[in-house]
Design an enzyme around this catalytic site. Structure first.
Site, PDB file in Angstrom:
ATOM      1  CG  ASP A 191      -2.285   0.660   0.900  1.00 61.49           C
ATOM      2  OD1 ASP A 191      -2.249   1.859   0.584  1.00 61.49           O
ATOM      3  OD2 ASP A 191      -3.342   0.011   0.984  1.00 61.49           O
ATOM      4  CB  SER A 249       4.998   1.438  -2.254  1.00 57.88           C
ATOM      5  OG  SER A 249       5.354   2.558  -3.051  1.00 57.88           O
ATOM      6  CG  HIS A 250      -0.682   1.385  -3.396  1.00 57.77           C
ATOM      7  ND1 HIS A 250      -1.952   1.087  -2.942  1.00 57.77           N
ATOM      8  CD2 HIS A 250      -0.266   0.273  -4.065  1.00 57.77           C
ATOM      9  CE1 HIS A 250      -2.285  -0.151  -3.323  1.00 57.77           C
ATOM     10  NE2 HIS A 250      -1.265  -0.654  -3.992  1.00 57.77           N
ATOM     11  N   GLY A 251       3.167   4.433  -3.492  1.00 58.10           N
ATOM     12  CA  GLY A 251       3.761   5.751  -3.530  1.00 58.10           C
ATOM     13  C   GLY A 251       3.642   6.518  -2.228  1.00 58.10           C
TER      14      GLY A 251
END
Length: 480
Positions: A288, A310-312
């Protein structure tokens, strides 16, 4: 920008001085005609255990009284016989990976809490298993919780004691001038939590897999000030790896945080209602957000962080359930984001109020990132979210020297701002994003976004509007 970090370090030294403490190969671009249409709408605090802490956490103060001066990490005394070291094995901890060592940790903490510059030590070459525990203060200043071995919770929901909170595992509550450090590993044993049949999440090859129910966050700091977290290896959390709620004065550095790419809701570092934070020189890979910044955060400095998968790095989500969210003075610089679903993201819900202001992204390298630069004011977890007039006001956001490659499944730049409350004063300078593989499918997308291009952006972002939005004066009412 170096001034910000310098001031933080000066802060640290003064408070506890006495405690020893790109160039990318070009590829062809093919542009589709920009479609001028509104993007379709895309459709909090964990609870403390019943005992020994209150059943419900007290409200987070909006303006803590203590000044925001984070301390240095006190050094551990070299003499193993020092009266300042409280070794958990001396309090009965077995460290064989299966015996419940919770009571030994609680007793060591209780004793150390009464001694200035004390160290609670989980020594190397042991694996300690403890259940959900709150380590409460106030304690004498300079307390160190040092993990040199392995520290882990019970293995999965079936082994989790029914009397324990399943919202959290380790909680540090009402502490001041504390350090969490060590050469060891915090092992979250999260795999069985990820597969609970509650919330669907994306699986390999486009499949859908079950996801978490009320999975515990691994480490939580709550209503605490002047904290240092450094050097630890933290992995495989059931949910968020590390959370800071209602804290002020936090220094995080040299962490390694990891969990699999498809592990759901495993944010690396999450902060909310927390001020004066420095996150430095850490490596985070998870399923995430690498770092997520929630409502009530200000004066956050992030530098030298590597994210991916990741999701940044995300600001938000903000404004859920028509709530007010205020975020200001966030700086992210000298960072690498690779193999991630998002790069630099601001996400808000329709119907919220408040503002996001004073955001600076500088010297960021991207590698195979989807949605490299994104503001999404239509954030929603279902398809049932309605457009609403109210919105969180996003203004004063700068992107400088953002370079690298993007996943061509999505445009590299996406500014989807509220119909009624425009995003304003967006600055683009030296933004150069090229396809990682293949060719550009869509041009950058903008909706109700206003700003300035100081240099030519690659790909060109012709949709960013010049000047001031007509709704700017009205939008100022959304400030915090």
């Amino acid at each position: 920008m170096e001034l910000t970090r310098g001031l933080l370090i000066i802060w640290i030294a003064v408070t506890l001085l006495s405690q020893n403490s790109s160039n990318v190969e070009g590829r062809n671009h093919f542009h589709k005609k920009q479609k001028n249409k509104r993007p379709p709408p895309k459709v909090p605090s964990p609870q403390a255990p019943v005992s020994p802490s209150p059943a419900e956490p007290p409200p987070v103060p909006s303006d803590p009284n203590n000044p925001p001066y984070p301390p240095p990490a006190p050094s551990v005394p070299s003499d193993p016989g020092s009266n300042c070291i409280f070794d958990v094995t001396a309090y009965g901890a077995v460290g064989d990976g299966s015996t419940d060592d919770t009571e030994a940790f609680r007793e060591a903490w209780k004793a150390a809490c009464q001694v200035e510059s004390a160290v609670v030590l989980a020594p190397a070459d042991y694996t300690f298993m403890i259940t959900s525990t709150i380590f409460s203060g106030p304690c004498k200043p300079g307390l160190v919780f040092q993990v040199d071995g392995v520290l882990m919770p019970p293995n999965g929901p079936d082994c989790w004691p029914k009397s324990d909170s399943n919202k959290q595992w380790l909680v540090f509550y009402r502490l001041d001038e504390m350090t969490f450090t060590g050469s060891g590993t915090i092992e979250g044993n999260g795999e069985q939590w990820w597969e609970l049949p509650c919330k669907p999440h994306r699986g390999p090859n486009g499949s859908t897999l079950p996801g978490p129910c009320d999975s515990p966050a691994l480490i939580r700091f709550f209503l605490s000030n002047n904290l240092v977290v450094r050097q630890l290896k933290i992995q495989n959390s059931p949910q968020f790896h590390m959370k800071f709620d209602g804290c002020e004065g936090v220094l995080i550095e040299k962490l390694s945080i990891s969990s699999p790419k498809l592990s759901p809701n495993t944010d690396g570092i999450h902060i909310e209602n927390t001020k004066y934070v420095g996150i430095y020189d850490s490596v985070i890979g998870n399923g995430d957000d690498c770092i997520s910044i929630g409502p009530g955060c200000s004066n956050v400095d992030i530098e030298g962080v590597t994210c991916g998968p990741s999701h940044g790095i995300s600001i938000g989500s903000l404004g859920v359930h028509n709530s007010q969210a205020c975020v200001s003075n966030i700086t992210v610089r000298n960072a690498m984001i690779r193999d991630s679903d998002n790069g630099l993201r601001i996400k808000t819900w329709q119907g919220g109020t408040g503002s996001v202001t004073g955001i600076s992204f500088e010297n960021i390298e991207m590698e195979n990132v989807r949605n490299c630069v994104i503001i999404d004011q239509y954030y929603c977890l279902t398809k049932a979210c309605r457009n609403q007039t109210s919105a969180v006001y996003v203004t004063d956001v700068s992107y400088r020297n953002i370079k690298g490659t993007y996943d061509v499944r999505s445009p590299p730049i996406h500014f989807a701002c509220s119909d009624t409350v425009a995003c304003t004063n967006i600055t683009m300078s030296e933004v150069e994003l090229l396809p990682h593989e293949g060719e550009l499918v869509d041009d950058p997308f903008c909706w109700n976004a206003y700003g300035t291009q100081e240099t030519l952006t690659i790909p060109p972002i012709d949709c960013l509007q010049d000047g001031e939005a007509q709704s700017t004066a009205e939008s100022s009412a959304y400030g915090c």
